[in-house]
Design an enzyme around this catalytic site. Sequence first.
Site, mmCIF file in Angstrom:
data_model
loop_
_atom_site.group_PDB
_atom_site.id
_atom_site.type_symbol
_atom_site.label_atom_id
_atom_site.label_comp_id
_atom_site.label_asym_id
_atom_site.label_seq_id
_atom_site.Cartn_x
_atom_site.Cartn_y
_atom_site.Cartn_z
ATOM 1 N N ALA A 174 0.804 -1.230 0.000
ATOM 2 C CA ALA A 174 0.000 0.000 0.000
ATOM 3 C C ALA A 174 0.835 1.278 0.000
ATOM 4 C CB ALA A 174 -0.955 -0.008 1.193
ATOM 5 N N GLY A 209 3.488 1.534 -1.938
ATOM 6 C CA GLY A 209 4.132 1.566 -3.258
ATOM 7 C C GLY A 209 3.400 2.512 -4.196
ATOM 8 N N ARG A 256 11.631 -6.873 -10.051
ATOM 9 C CA ARG A 256 12.791 -7.476 -10.702
ATOM 10 C C ARG A 256 13.982 -6.534 -10.579
ATOM 11 N NH1 ARG A 256 12.156 -10.440 -16.452
ATOM 12 N NH2 ARG A 256 14.311 -10.938 -16.852
ATOM 13 N N ASP A 272 -4.377 -3.698 -19.544
ATOM 14 C CA ASP A 272 -4.126 -4.013 -20.961
ATOM 15 C C ASP A 272 -5.408 -3.817 -21.771
ATOM 16 O OD1 ASP A 272 -1.443 -5.072 -20.264
ATOM 17 O OD2 ASP A 272 -2.625 -6.594 -19.253
ATOM 18 N N ARG A 318 -6.044 -0.167 -22.189
ATOM 19 C CA ARG A 318 -5.082 0.375 -23.155
ATOM 20 C C ARG A 318 -5.520 0.034 -24.582
ATOM 21 N NH1 ARG A 318 0.206 -1.961 -19.911
ATOM 22 N NH2 ARG A 318 0.702 -0.092 -18.706
ATOM 23 N N HIS A 365 -0.634 -11.799 -18.408
ATOM 24 C CA HIS A 365 -0.257 -10.385 -18.334
ATOM 25 C C HIS A 365 1.258 -10.312 -18.497
ATOM 26 C CE1 HIS A 365 0.226 -6.254 -17.224
ATOM 27 N NE2 HIS A 365 1.090 -6.608 -16.304
HETATM 28 P P1 NAX Z 1 6.309 -0.479 -6.067
HETATM 29 O O1 NAX Z 1 7.647 -1.129 -6.006
HETATM 30 O O2 NAX Z 1 6.192 1.004 -6.171
HETATM 31 O O3 NAX Z 1 5.469 -0.919 -4.787
HETATM 32 C C1 NAX Z 1 5.392 -2.230 -4.333
HETATM 33 C C2 NAX Z 1 5.200 -2.171 -2.845
HETATM 34 O O4 NAX Z 1 4.979 -3.501 -2.395
HETATM 35 C C3 NAX Z 1 6.421 -1.636 -2.087
HETATM 36 O O5 NAX Z 1 6.023 -0.574 -1.252
HETATM 37 C C4 NAX Z 1 6.913 -2.847 -1.302
HETATM 38 O O6 NAX Z 1 7.435 -2.476 -0.040
HETATM 39 C C5 NAX Z 1 5.640 -3.662 -1.176
HETATM 40 N N1 NAX Z 1 5.840 -5.100 -0.949
HETATM 41 C C6 NAX Z 1 6.810 -5.907 -1.458
HETATM 42 N N2 NAX Z 1 6.675 -7.151 -1.003
HETATM 43 C C7 NAX Z 1 5.581 -7.145 -0.198
HETATM 44 C C8 NAX Z 1 4.937 -8.126 0.579
HETATM 45 N N3 NAX Z 1 5.403 -9.373 0.653
HETATM 46 N N4 NAX Z 1 3.846 -7.782 1.288
HETATM 47 C C9 NAX Z 1 3.381 -6.525 1.261
HETATM 48 N N5 NAX Z 1 3.966 -5.533 0.539
HETATM 49 C C10 NAX Z 1 5.045 -5.845 -0.173
HETATM 50 O O7 NAX Z 1 5.539 -1.209 -7.258
HETATM 51 P P2 NAX Z 1 4.208 -0.771 -8.015
HETATM 52 O O8 NAX Z 1 4.547 0.127 -9.137
HETATM 53 O O9 NAX Z 1 3.219 -0.306 -7.019
HETATM 54 O O10 NAX Z 1 3.767 -2.169 -8.656
HETATM 55 C C11 NAX Z 1 3.317 -3.227 -7.849
HETATM 56 C C12 NAX Z 1 3.196 -4.500 -8.670
HETATM 57 O O11 NAX Z 1 2.237 -4.343 -9.707
HETATM 58 C C13 NAX Z 1 4.489 -4.916 -9.377
HETATM 59 O O12 NAX Z 1 4.657 -6.314 -9.230
HETATM 60 C C14 NAX Z 1 4.200 -4.570 -10.827
HETATM 61 O O13 NAX Z 1 4.968 -5.354 -11.718
HETATM 62 C C15 NAX Z 1 2.739 -4.892 -10.904
HETATM 63 N N6 NAX Z 1 1.986 -4.324 -12.027
HETATM 64 C C16 NAX Z 1 1.002 -5.089 -12.555
HETATM 65 C C17 NAX Z 1 0.176 -4.624 -13.548
HETATM 66 C C18 NAX Z 1 -0.920 -5.478 -14.087
HETATM 67 O O14 NAX Z 1 -1.546 -5.028 -15.052
HETATM 68 N N7 NAX Z 1 -1.198 -6.676 -13.575
HETATM 69 C C19 NAX Z 1 0.374 -3.279 -14.132
HETATM 70 C C20 NAX Z 1 1.109 -2.362 -13.240
HETATM 71 C C21 NAX Z 1 2.252 -2.969 -12.478
HETATM 72 O O15 NAX Z 1 3.381 -3.027 -13.322
#
Ligand code: NAX
Length: 326
Positions: A12, A14, A92, A159, A162, A187
């Site tokens: 939350a 992030g 990654r 997607d 988009r 995805h």
């Molecule tokens: P961020 O890196 O900004 O935020 C992720 C947050 O998750 C961080 O604050 C981190 O501390 C927290 N986190 C990591 N491991 C955790 C865990 N085990 N429990 C609770 N919190 C945890 O990433 P953000 O841009 O917000 O993207 C989040 C995810 O969405 C990524 O995996 C990204 O690849 C994915 N996406 C998926 C999309 C989709 O269409 N399905 C599109 C957007 C995005 O790329």
Amino acid sequence: MSQSTQLAITGAAGQIGYQLAFRIASGQLLGYGQPLTLRLIEIAPAMKALRGVAMELADCAFESLREVITTERLEEGFRGAEYVFLVGAKPRGPGMERSDLLTENARIFSRQGQALNEQADDRAKVLVVGNPANTNALLAASNAPDMNPRNFSAMTRLDHNRACAQLAARTGHHARSVERMIIWGNHSATQYPDLSQALVDGRTATALVDEEWARGEFLTTVQQRGASVIQARGTSSAASAASAAIDHMRDWAHGTRDGDWVSMAVPSDGSYGAPEGVYFSYPVRCADGAWEIVQGLELDEFSRDKIRITGDELVAERSAASQLDL
Ligand code: NAX
């Protein structure tokens, strides 16, 4: 005062979480003024930032928001949750292979599935956003034996949106006039954005755009849109992802538009030749809080081939995940 709906968001603090929490708190998902509690979950290093998010939520004085819980304990975060957004994931990092990403996230999502099984509402709707989203959804659902796997889904709505936006721009219409778009499969870069069934303002899309564009530029633009946003913004899509997550959950809970459908990655039953048992993005119609895969669409050889490629990738991800010692 009516009872407060419980919504949990992982990750939350992030990028996406920061957008999602405020949109939900403002009433965009449940409706303006509907009482809700946000259960915000982070890992220890992000708890300080998460407390900042909670401060800002309080500062908005939202009509709907009754309580904000911030926690690093899944058990507390998922307690009684009716809507769950699994956004947090291991990103990654430099030099990290896709297989490393799968391993790290398989652990996270298996553990989250177990905690949901114990703590969440039995009928909770769980949307997986964190990547690799489809396989993470499979792992979470497999670790929640008391919950219906149909209550888990992964997000391909960004997607889908988009693709609608691209087709609308190409034909000079508004995105809302596009119906029956489909994102098939994973995805990932193998997803298949398919406009062969789409309508624009009620007219068949294939009559409005040429096949070369539909199978070439349209497809690659949608597949690579995430990378284009990163290139332009220096960081990945966040506001559009949060918006799509709300669209996904709202349509799932409240139903799709009459005559239209949306794309959701749901447990595959083998429809359209997709492999069974993986979370595969299909055209779905939602009503009364449940989804159904749209059946009976005629697909040509090109589409069947694309569905096979993305299905093969999901089977490979599943088999890699099944070999992990979690
Ligand atoms: P961020 O890196 O900004 O935020 C992720 C947050 O998750 C961080 O604050 C981190 O501390 C927290 N986190 C990591 N491991 C955790 C865990 N085990 N429990 C609770 N919190 C945890 O990433 P953000 O841009 O917000 O993207 C989040 C995810 O969405 C990524 O995996 C990204 O690849 C994915 N996406 C998926 C999309 C989709 O269409 N399905 C599109 C957007 C995005 O790329």
